[in-house]
Structures are given as structure tokens and as C-alpha cells.
Design a protein around this motif. Sequence first.
Motif, PDB file in Angstrom:
ATOM      1  N   ALA A   1       9.101  -4.969  -7.990  1.00 42.85           N
ATOM      2  CA  ALA A   1      10.504  -4.938  -7.559  1.00 42.85           C
ATOM      3  C   ALA A   1      10.640  -4.395  -6.138  1.00 42.85           C
ATOM      4  O   ALA A   1      11.387  -4.945  -5.325  1.00 42.85           O
ATOM      5  CB  ALA A   1      11.326  -4.094  -8.532  1.00 42.85           C
ATOM      6  N   TYR A   2       9.916  -3.340  -5.875  1.00 45.51           N
ATOM      7  CA  TYR A   2       9.987  -2.741  -4.530  1.00 45.51           C
ATOM      8  C   TYR A   2       9.520  -3.741  -3.485  1.00 45.51           C
ATOM      9  O   TYR A   2      10.153  -3.900  -2.438  1.00 45.51           O
ATOM     10  CB  TYR A   2       9.124  -1.471  -4.495  1.00 45.51           C
TER      11      TYR A   2
ATOM     12  N   ALA B   1      12.209  -6.407  -2.947  1.00 48.64           N
ATOM     13  CA  ALA B   1      13.374  -5.893  -2.227  1.00 48.64           C
ATOM     14  C   ALA B   1      13.037  -5.663  -0.757  1.00 48.64           C
ATOM     15  O   ALA B   1      13.836  -6.001   0.129  1.00 48.64           O
ATOM     16  CB  ALA B   1      13.842  -4.592  -2.877  1.00 48.64           C
TER      17      ALA B   1
ATOM     18  N   GLN C   1      18.304  -1.434  -3.380  1.00 50.56           N
ATOM     19  CA  GLN C   1      17.162  -2.059  -4.048  1.00 50.56           C
ATOM     20  C   GLN C   1      17.385  -2.217  -5.555  1.00 50.56           C
ATOM     21  O   GLN C   1      16.835  -3.114  -6.164  1.00 50.56           O
ATOM     22  CB  GLN C   1      15.891  -1.265  -3.751  1.00 50.56           C
ATOM     23  N   GLY C   2      18.228  -1.338  -6.113  1.00 51.88           N
ATOM     24  CA  GLY C   2      18.498  -1.421  -7.549  1.00 51.88           C
ATOM     25  C   GLY C   2      19.223  -2.693  -7.955  1.00 51.88           C
ATOM     26  O   GLY C   2      19.178  -3.097  -9.115  1.00 51.88           O
TER      27      GLY C   2
ATOM     28  N   TYR D   1      17.575  -5.662 -10.025  1.00 53.77           N
ATOM     29  CA  TYR D   1      17.114  -5.563 -11.423  1.00 53.77           C
ATOM     30  C   TYR D   1      17.769  -6.582 -12.371  1.00 53.77           C
ATOM     31  O   TYR D   1      17.073  -7.217 -13.158  1.00 53.77           O
ATOM     32  CB  TYR D   1      17.269  -4.131 -11.946  1.00 53.77           C
TER      33      TYR D   1
ATOM     34  N   TRP E   1       2.113  -5.185 -16.082  1.00 53.13           N
ATOM     35  CA  TRP E   1       1.861  -3.938 -15.358  1.00 53.13           C
ATOM     36  C   TRP E   1       0.515  -4.001 -14.658  1.00 53.13           C
ATOM     37  O   TRP E   1      -0.455  -4.502 -15.191  1.00 53.13           O
ATOM     38  CB  TRP E   1       1.912  -2.758 -16.322  1.00 53.13           C
TER      39      TRP E   1
ATOM     40  N   THR F   1      -0.989  -0.780  -7.632  1.00 53.47           N
ATOM     41  CA  THR F   1      -0.814  -1.149  -6.224  1.00 53.47           C
ATOM     42  C   THR F   1      -2.095  -0.805  -5.459  1.00 53.47           C
ATOM     43  O   THR F   1      -3.002  -0.181  -6.011  1.00 53.47           O
ATOM     44  CB  THR F   1       0.353  -0.364  -5.584  1.00 53.47           C
TER      45      THR F   1
ATOM     46  N   HIS G   1      -2.450   1.393  -3.385  1.00 55.09           N
ATOM     47  CA  HIS G   1      -2.602   2.848  -3.304  1.00 55.09           C
ATOM     48  C   HIS G   1      -2.791   3.479  -4.684  1.00 55.09           C
ATOM     49  O   HIS G   1      -2.651   4.694  -4.831  1.00 55.09           O
ATOM     50  CB  HIS G   1      -1.387   3.477  -2.603  1.00 55.09           C
TER      51      HIS G   1
ATOM     52  N   ARG H   1      -0.931   3.200  -7.367  1.00 53.78           N
ATOM     53  CA  ARG H   1       0.258   3.506  -8.178  1.00 53.78           C
ATOM     54  C   ARG H   1       0.477   2.366  -9.175  1.00 53.78           C
ATOM     55  O   ARG H   1       0.207   1.202  -8.856  1.00 53.78           O
ATOM     56  CB  ARG H   1       1.505   3.599  -7.283  1.00 53.78           C
ATOM     57  N   GLU H   2       1.034   2.734 -10.370  1.00 56.57           N
ATOM     58  CA  GLU H   2       1.311   1.649 -11.312  1.00 56.57           C
ATOM     59  C   GLU H   2       2.635   0.983 -10.943  1.00 56.57           C
ATOM     60  O   GLU H   2       3.550   1.641 -10.435  1.00 56.57           O
ATOM     61  CB  GLU H   2       1.356   2.169 -12.759  1.00 56.57           C
ATOM     62  N   ALA H   3       2.718  -0.310 -11.193  1.00 53.86           N
ATOM     63  CA  ALA H   3       3.947  -1.040 -10.883  1.00 53.86           C
ATOM     64  C   ALA H   3       3.997  -2.299 -11.745  1.00 53.86           C
ATOM     65  O   ALA H   3       2.967  -2.804 -12.179  1.00 53.86           O
ATOM     66  CB  ALA H   3       3.986  -1.431  -9.407  1.00 53.86           C
ATOM     67  N   LYS H   4       5.225  -2.751 -11.994  1.00 51.07           N
ATOM     68  CA  LYS H   4       5.355  -3.980 -12.791  1.00 51.07           C
ATOM     69  C   LYS H   4       5.411  -5.163 -11.837  1.00 51.07           C
ATOM     70  O   LYS H   4       6.311  -5.256 -11.001  1.00 51.07           O
ATOM     71  CB  LYS H   4       6.630  -3.916 -13.644  1.00 51.07           C
TER      72      LYS H   4
ATOM     73  N   TYR I   1       5.752  -9.135 -10.966  1.00 51.13           N
ATOM     74  CA  TYR I   1       6.342 -10.384 -11.463  1.00 51.13           C
ATOM     75  C   TYR I   1       5.617 -11.557 -10.834  1.00 51.13           C
ATOM     76  O   TYR I   1       5.444 -11.603  -9.613  1.00 51.13           O
ATOM     77  CB  TYR I   1       7.828 -10.458 -11.107  1.00 51.13           C
TER      78      TYR I   1
END
Lengths: 300, 109
Positions: free
Chosen positions: B26-27, B30, B45-46, B49, B65, B68, B70, B72-75, B77
Motif C-alpha cells: 500500500a505504501y 501511494a 495514504q489511507g 485502502y 505477505w 521489503t 529493508h 520489514r513485513e508488508a502486504k 498486491y
Amino acid sequence: MVRLRRTVAKLRNLLANKHAEEDLAREVASHLTLLADDFERRGMSAEEARLAALRALGGVEQAKQAHRDERSLLWIEQAMQDLRYGLRTLSKSPGFTSTAVLTLAVGIGACTAIFSLVNAVLIRSLPYGDSSRLVYLYTPIPQFKLSPEVFGPTYADFYDLKRESHSFQDLTAFDQSIFSLASPGAAERISAARVDGDFFRTFQSSPELGREISPDDNQLGHEKVAVISHALWQAIFGSAADVLHRSLLLDGRSYEIIGVMPQGFEYPPEPEGASPGVVADALGTHSFMVEGYVRCSHDD
Amino acid sequence: MSIQILQGTLDLMILRTLATMGPQHAYGIATRLQQVSDDALNLNQGTIYPALVRIEQRGWTRGSWGKTEHGREAKYYAITRAGLKALDEETERWRQMSGVVEKLLAEEQ
């Protein structure tokens, strides 16, 4: 297709809402972390970066709520919430709840019972010709302090009325009772009526098979005959075509079957679900109490 | 000048982003939208959703899931085949629509 797929996904969401909610929280948290990481790389302190990330996302709760609104069938979800709230509230005051439930149960039960009765007696029209012009005839006897509907005319009165009165198109006398019907290996109680030869004309109904009971059948010395209902024909004779001239054992006496009434005709009227048992057999000359079911004929 | 997102265009923009850049979180999406618009897009950015869940439920994307660069976990798409098809159709619709508006505006002057 796409719309169907979405509806299915939304419905599934109702069941797996907890999972979706956790997934969303995790996703938003990760989003904030990624934003904050970036702000830190641009030289912000950890705290500044955290606040900046929140600003950039623009309201965590709004974002989550928008997600929820979009992902599920909101009205069902809200209804379920209301329902759960209602149940919780009710369970807190069991006294009130049981009183309310009982009141409703008795109320609904009584309404249903009364409606069944009214429906059977008043609303459902009689399955005979022009039933609005059918009347019962009674002979009040003042010496007995009873309601006039208790007494039917005597035989003599009945025949006088039949001969002298011009108010009625047809007059018929009959007597309803319960017979025991013997069939191979079993006996059954069925309701039936002994009728005179004008019964079928008065009711403006005739058999679908065979003939009706005629005045001749009422003469002394004649064989006892019966007209049976469609339901009885099916139940006992398996709708056999050669039912006519077979016989029926009622209260130990043999009656020759001369006719079968069409489906829908029932006499005596039975509450729904009662055993099929409409039989009309010839009224003999024995002394039965007579009721008059008469048909007005004001020739209107 | 900052511009508001036109109703219904966010889905198209997200699909286009995923088709161009591959799976994104998502980040990432956005940020990409802000970059492409030179920060003219007034985008909390929200706000993406609802669009994300909408297109995922339509079967146009699939979320999973991952980590990244770095750690970090992220979902993430990823666009699906149905998503690519929908992108073509939506693009065509948008071109027609904006063409009509463009033509009208040109005639007015």
C-alpha cells in the motif's frame, strides 16, 4: 460475474471478520512503519518520523473504517451487532425476558389457534355449489330452555315443510355420525352422513364417478348404498376404476358403492388433516334425528 | 495546486501502477501515485485502502505477505490476469471519457 464474486467475498467476510480485521491492523501498522522508516532516512528523529507517518496516512481509524465499509455487507454486520447487543441486554434481565417471551408466545399461539378455527368455520367457503344460499333449518322447542340451534325439525315437520313451504328451492334431511369402517386387517373411524334423496341436488354437487343417491334408495327394502369421497376412494381402493358395485362394511353392515365424489367436495366438513372419510349413505326409514340443510329460493 | 481524486479513477490508477511496477504494498502504491502526480494529488495514504480491498474482492489483485528490501513485513498486491483485462477495459473507458470532455472543452474556447 465480477459483482457476484464481490458479493461472495463480502459474505465470506461476515464469517471471517476477525481474520480480516487482524490482517487490516497488521497492514496499516506495516504501512506506518514503512512511512516512518522513510522519514527517518530523510533525517527525522524516530518520534518526529512516527508523527509524520501518522499525518501522511491521514487518520488510521478513518482508513480502517473506510476499508470495513468497502469490504463487507455493512448493513448485515450492523444488524448482527444490534442483535448481539439486544441479546446481551436481554440476558441481563432474565425475569423481564421470560415474561416478554411468554407473553409473545401465548399471544402468537392464541392468534394462530383462533385464526385456524375462524378460517375453517367462517372464511373457507363450503365446497358446494352456491354455498351462500345454503341455510340450516331448526325447530325451536320453547319448553326446553335450550338454544334453538339444538333441535332440528322432526320427520313430520320436515315433510310438511318440504311439501308446503315455497321459500326453499330444495330441502334435504341428513344425519352426521361416526362409523367404523372395516377394511382387510384394519378398522377405521370415519365421519359420514346418512342423507335423503335430495341431498346432492340441494348441495348442487354430483359424483365424478357413478351416480348419486336418489329418492328410490331411501325406500324400505332397498339395498344400502354409499357415495364415497375422492380421498377415501384413493386411500382404500387405490383409485381403482371398478370401485362401483364393490361394497363397504360400515358398522358391520354392507353398503354398495354407487358413486365417488370429485376432489374438493367434502361432507361432513372436516378440519384440515382429518382422516379421509366422507361417505354419504342412504338414509333409511329408521328414526333418525333430522336436521334440515336447506337452500333458499327467493328466485332473486 | 492540489487536485482531488475523481470518483472511480483510483482503481484504475492502482491497477496501472501494479501492472507497471509489479507487486507493491500500500505504501509503495501511494508513494508512486504521489510521485507520478508531482505531489499534486491530494492523497492521504489511507484513502487507498477501500480501493485496495475493492479490487482484491473483484479478483483483480491478490494480496500476500512478504518482506521489503529493508526487512520489514508488508502486504504485497499483485495484479491478476483478470486484473490486466479489467485494466485494459478501464483504460479504454477512461480514454473515451476524457476524450469527450477534452473535445467539449476545446470547442468551448
